[in-house]
Scaffold this motif. Structure first.
Motif, PDB file in Angstrom:
ATOM      1  N   LEU A 225       0.834  -1.199   0.000  1.00 25.56           N
ATOM      2  CA  LEU A 225       0.000   0.000   0.000  1.00 25.56           C
ATOM      3  C   LEU A 225       0.875   1.258   0.000  1.00 25.56           C
ATOM      4  N   TYR A 226       0.367   2.306  -0.657  1.00 27.17           N
ATOM      5  CA  TYR A 226       0.981   3.627  -0.520  1.00 27.17           C
ATOM      6  C   TYR A 226      -0.113   4.675  -0.701  1.00 27.17           C
ATOM      7  N   LEU A 227       0.210   5.930  -0.386  1.00 31.70           N
ATOM      8  CA  LEU A 227      -0.796   6.991  -0.323  1.00 31.70           C
ATOM      9  C   LEU A 227      -0.480   8.111  -1.302  1.00 31.70           C
ATOM     10  N   GLU A 228      -1.540   8.653  -1.885  1.00 35.73           N
ATOM     11  CA  GLU A 228      -1.465   9.913  -2.615  1.00 35.73           C
ATOM     12  C   GLU A 228      -2.445  10.876  -1.954  1.00 35.73           C
ATOM     13  N   THR A 229      -2.063  12.135  -1.840  1.00 31.37           N
ATOM     14  CA  THR A 229      -2.910  13.121  -1.161  1.00 31.37           C
ATOM     15  C   THR A 229      -3.095  14.343  -2.050  1.00 31.37           C
ATOM     16  N   LYS A 230      -4.196  15.052  -1.763  1.00 32.44           N
ATOM     17  CA  LYS A 230      -4.471  16.300  -2.447  1.00 32.44           C
ATOM     18  C   LYS A 230      -5.203  17.213  -1.481  1.00 32.44           C
ATOM     19  N   THR A 231      -4.596  18.340  -1.159  1.00 34.41           N
ATOM     20  CA  THR A 231      -5.199  19.278  -0.212  1.00 34.41           C
ATOM     21  C   THR A 231      -6.310  20.067  -0.902  1.00 34.41           C
ATOM     22  N   LEU A 232      -7.067  20.809  -0.092  1.00 35.99           N
ATOM     23  CA  LEU A 232      -8.138  21.636  -0.648  1.00 35.99           C
ATOM     24  C   LEU A 232      -7.578  22.735  -1.544  1.00 35.99           C
ATOM     25  N   GLN A 233      -6.306  23.084  -1.355  1.00 40.00           N
ATOM     26  CA  GLN A 233      -5.677  24.093  -2.198  1.00 40.00           C
ATOM     27  C   GLN A 233      -5.108  23.499  -3.476  1.00 40.00           C
ATOM     28  N   GLY A 234      -5.243  22.163  -3.636  1.00 40.89           N
ATOM     29  CA  GLY A 234      -4.770  21.511  -4.859  1.00 40.89           C
ATOM     30  C   GLY A 234      -3.354  20.997  -4.796  1.00 40.89           C
ATOM     31  N   VAL A 235      -2.699  21.083  -3.629  1.00 39.81           N
ATOM     32  CA  VAL A 235      -1.318  20.610  -3.509  1.00 39.81           C
ATOM     33  C   VAL A 235      -1.329  19.084  -3.392  1.00 39.81           C
ATOM     34  N   LYS A 236      -0.562  18.425  -4.247  1.00 43.19           N
ATOM     35  CA  LYS A 236      -0.525  16.960  -4.267  1.00 43.19           C
ATOM     36  C   LYS A 236       0.721  16.445  -3.546  1.00 43.19           C
ATOM     37  N   GLY A 237       0.602  15.245  -2.988  1.00 39.38           N
ATOM     38  CA  GLY A 237       1.719  14.621  -2.296  1.00 39.38           C
ATOM     39  C   GLY A 237       1.642  13.117  -2.379  1.00 39.38           C
ATOM     40  N   GLU A 238       2.709  12.441  -1.930  1.00 44.50           N
ATOM     41  CA  GLU A 238       2.739  10.974  -1.960  1.00 44.50           C
ATOM     42  C   GLU A 238       3.556  10.475  -0.781  1.00 44.50           C
ATOM     43  N   MET A 267      -5.962   5.486  10.333  1.00 45.23           N
ATOM     44  CA  MET A 267      -5.942   6.948  10.446  1.00 45.23           C
ATOM     45  C   MET A 267      -7.163   7.351  11.270  1.00 45.23           C
ATOM     46  N   ALA A 268      -6.918   7.961  12.422  1.00 43.82           N
ATOM     47  CA  ALA A 268      -8.035   8.342  13.289  1.00 43.82           C
ATOM     48  C   ALA A 268      -8.850   9.469  12.682  1.00 43.82           C
ATOM     49  N   GLY A 269      -8.165  10.389  11.988  1.00 40.31           N
ATOM     50  CA  GLY A 269      -8.864  11.513  11.387  1.00 40.31           C
ATOM     51  C   GLY A 269      -9.196  12.585  12.419  1.00 40.31           C
ATOM     52  N   PRO A 270      -9.894  13.634  12.016  1.00 44.70           N
ATOM     53  CA  PRO A 270     -10.379  13.853  10.654  1.00 44.70           C
ATOM     54  C   PRO A 270      -9.251  14.189   9.682  1.00 44.70           C
ATOM     55  N   LEU A 271      -9.333  13.635   8.466  1.00 42.21           N
ATOM     56  CA  LEU A 271      -8.290  13.863   7.476  1.00 42.21           C
ATOM     57  C   LEU A 271      -8.289  15.330   7.064  1.00 42.21           C
ATOM     58  N   THR A 272      -7.086  15.854   6.845  1.00 41.02           N
ATOM     59  CA  THR A 272      -6.931  17.251   6.455  1.00 41.02           C
ATOM     60  C   THR A 272      -6.713  17.403   4.955  1.00 41.02           C
ATOM     61  N   ALA A 273      -6.881  16.306   4.220  1.00 42.06           N
ATOM     62  CA  ALA A 273      -6.750  16.327   2.765  1.00 42.06           C
ATOM     63  C   ALA A 273      -7.501  15.121   2.213  1.00 42.06           C
ATOM     64  N   ASP A 274      -7.666  15.101   0.892  1.00 42.06           N
ATOM     65  CA  ASP A 274      -8.215  13.918   0.242  1.00 42.06           C
ATOM     66  C   ASP A 274      -7.105  12.879   0.116  1.00 42.06           C
TER      67      ASP A 274
END
Length: 525
Positions: A225-238, A267-274
């Motif tokens: 497993l691995y993660l990709e993220t995208k904040t509400l401002q559109g910043v992507k990460g991995e 992840m307990a959350g609440p998540l701060t990104a998608d």
């Protein structure tokens, strides 16, 4: 009589004794509290954020001892810490990094959720299996368990409710709402099975949106497993999740455990990104991933203000509506987003009268007609019902229903449906002809046409409707036969005829007449 007098005279004595006992009890409570000095001021909070503890002391004024406690606690600094602050228990462990343990320095990591003694400071030396209790008590305000608000105070785990009050049993619902009913989120669970190949090395397991809570994924198999993220401002990460541990990914805490045959992601959350959870091909066999989390309902209906009045004078009406609202971006979106959640029920419009003052007239005062006659409210109007889809046995018929408005001149025009939602909409479909279809009814057989040997017998077969009336409409294919052979066991004393003897009057004539009369119509009516 003396006995009675004694009983009567004793009653006031019992009452006086009760009053004396009560006054002594009240006085003893006052004396007990009077042995204590007043409570002192509250101390500084043990933490500046994340929930700490403060205490207040009082002094015993008695030369012997006082009943009760000389210290009381309350919670304080109940605001979230910034993400970079880190875990409070981890800070206490790392404070021993510059202290030798058995002649050697270690980098200490916290050991949380100890079921036996959650309020002792147990730490693990990084890179080893060495676990040491570095202090018998953690600092006041340290959480007893990672996923609980209960806190350690003076070495004991104290219950803390979501209202941040000591001793409170109020809990957060799965959506994170204190004392909530769980209506602001929905449970999402499912299973993914990898179908990776040499040409397809990566695949998406599930997308976990911003604000989700209590996320848990379990991968069984050789893949990773691995993660990709995208904040509400559109910043992507991995995040590659290369090793076990607790990480901070886009300000959300991620606990990842890697085992020889499986991987567990929490992840307990609440998540701060998608968060997009993905899988990477790492072995020859397929893997399965089970996931569960609580997804917030980020689109909700919001009632609008009243629309402008339908008339400037003389009496009109105005209604409210509902619009779909995005809680993340704080803006309106299309209604389809709110319809996506079955839990979202669109509020019905409200209606009120307005501008009831009389309209000016050239001849002076103009009398206001009754509201419902002068300016009728919008109403539902229906077309006639269509013909029933079946003549019997149950069918359906439909009609069109629309919202119409009538002006003062009596002109009727179609308007938006929401203007009529203050009353229930008339049904557009209804059942019809629910009675049974006509069916064949066979009468009793006649006597055999012969008194010995082989003969014929007849019966009357009628088509009967649901009222028991003789009618048409029965299917000829299902009609029972009206004639059959019969045998009388009495032996005949004359030669048998080769063919069955036809019916003689009156049986044959009666059956024939009834058959002719029954031929009304084979079509349903």
């Amino acid at each position: 009589m003396e006995c009675c007098r004694r009983a009567t005279s004793g009653t006031p004595l019992l009452f006086l004794a009760f009053l004396l006992l009560s006054s002594r009890t009240a006085r003893s409570e006052e004396d007990r509290d009077g042995l204590w000095d007043a409570w002192g001021p509250w101390s500084e909070c043990s933490r500046t954020c994340g929930g700490g503890a403060s205490y207040s002391l009082r002094r015993c004024l008695s030369s012997t001892s006082c009943e009760g406690r000389n210290i009381r606690y309350r919670t304080c600094s109940n605001v979230d810490c910034p993400p970079e602050a880190g875990d409070f228990r981890a800070q206490q462990c790392s404070a021993h990094n510059d202290v030798k343990h058995h002649g050697q320095y270690y980098e200490w990591l916290p050991v949380s959720n100890d079921p036996d003694n959650p309020c002792s400071l147990k730490c693990r030396a990084k890179g080893t299996a060495l676990v040491v209790e570095l202090a018998p008590k953690v600092l006041d305000g340290t959480r007893c368990y990672t996923e609980s608000l209960d806190m350690c105070i003076s070495g004991l785990c104290q219950i803390v409710g979501c209202d941040h009050q000591l001793g409170s049993t109020i809990k957060e619902d799965n959506c994170g709402v204190c004392n909530g009913d769980g209506s602001t989120c929905r449970l999402v669970r499912g299973q993914y099975k990898s179908q990776l190949s040499a040409t397809k090395l990566d695949d998406t397991v599930v997308a976990v949106p911003y604000g989700s809570r209590h996320i848990r994924l379990v991968l069984k198999g050789p893949d990773h497993l691995y993660l990709e993220t995208k904040t509400l401002q559109g910043v992507k990460g991995e995040s590659s999740l290369s090793s076990s541990g607790t990480f901070l990914v886009d300000n959300s805490s991620v606990d990842f455990q890697k085992f020889p045959d499986k991987e567990v992601l929490r992840m307990a959350g609440p998540l701060t990104a998608d968060f997009i959870v993905k899988i990477r091909n790492s072995g020859p066999t397929d893997s399965t991933v089970q996931f569960i989390f609580y997804q917030p309902i980020i689109h909700r209906w919001r009632e609008t203000d009243f629309f402008p009045c339908s008339a400037t004078c003389g009496g009109g009406y105005q209604l409210t509506s509902a619009e779909c609202y995005d809680l993340r971006s704080n803006r309106m979106v299309a209604d389809q987003y709110c319809h996506y959640y079955p839990e979202n029920v669109k509020p019905k419009p409200k209606l009120q009268e307005c501008n009831l003052d009389p309209c000016p007239a050239s001849d002076g005062y103009k009398q206001i007609m009754p509201y419902d006659l002068y300016h009728p409210l919008p109403r539902w109007e229906a077309t006639p019902w269509t013909a029933c889809s079946s003549s019997c046995g149950g069918g359906i018929q439909s009609r069109a229903v629309s919202c119409v408005e009538e002006d003062i001149q009596g002109h009727v025009t179609s308007v938006e449906e929401w203007k009529c939602m203050y009353t229930p909409k008339m049904p557009i479909v209804q059942p019809c002809n629910i009675f049974d279809c006509p069916k064949w009814l066979a009468q009793e057989w006649s006597p055999c046409t012969v008194t010995c040997g082989q003969g014929l017998r007849y019966r009357v077969v009628l088509c009967i409707d649901h009222r028991g009336m003789h009618t048409g409409g029965c299917s000829p294919k299902t009609k029972p036969h009206i004639k059959e052979e019969c045998i009388v066991p009495t032996p005949c004393y004359k030669p048998k005829e080769k063919l069955p003897v036809e019916a003689k009057l009156p049986w044959f004539k009666q059956a024939q007449e009834l058959e002719e009369g029954a031929v009304v119509s084979e079509e349903p009516s």
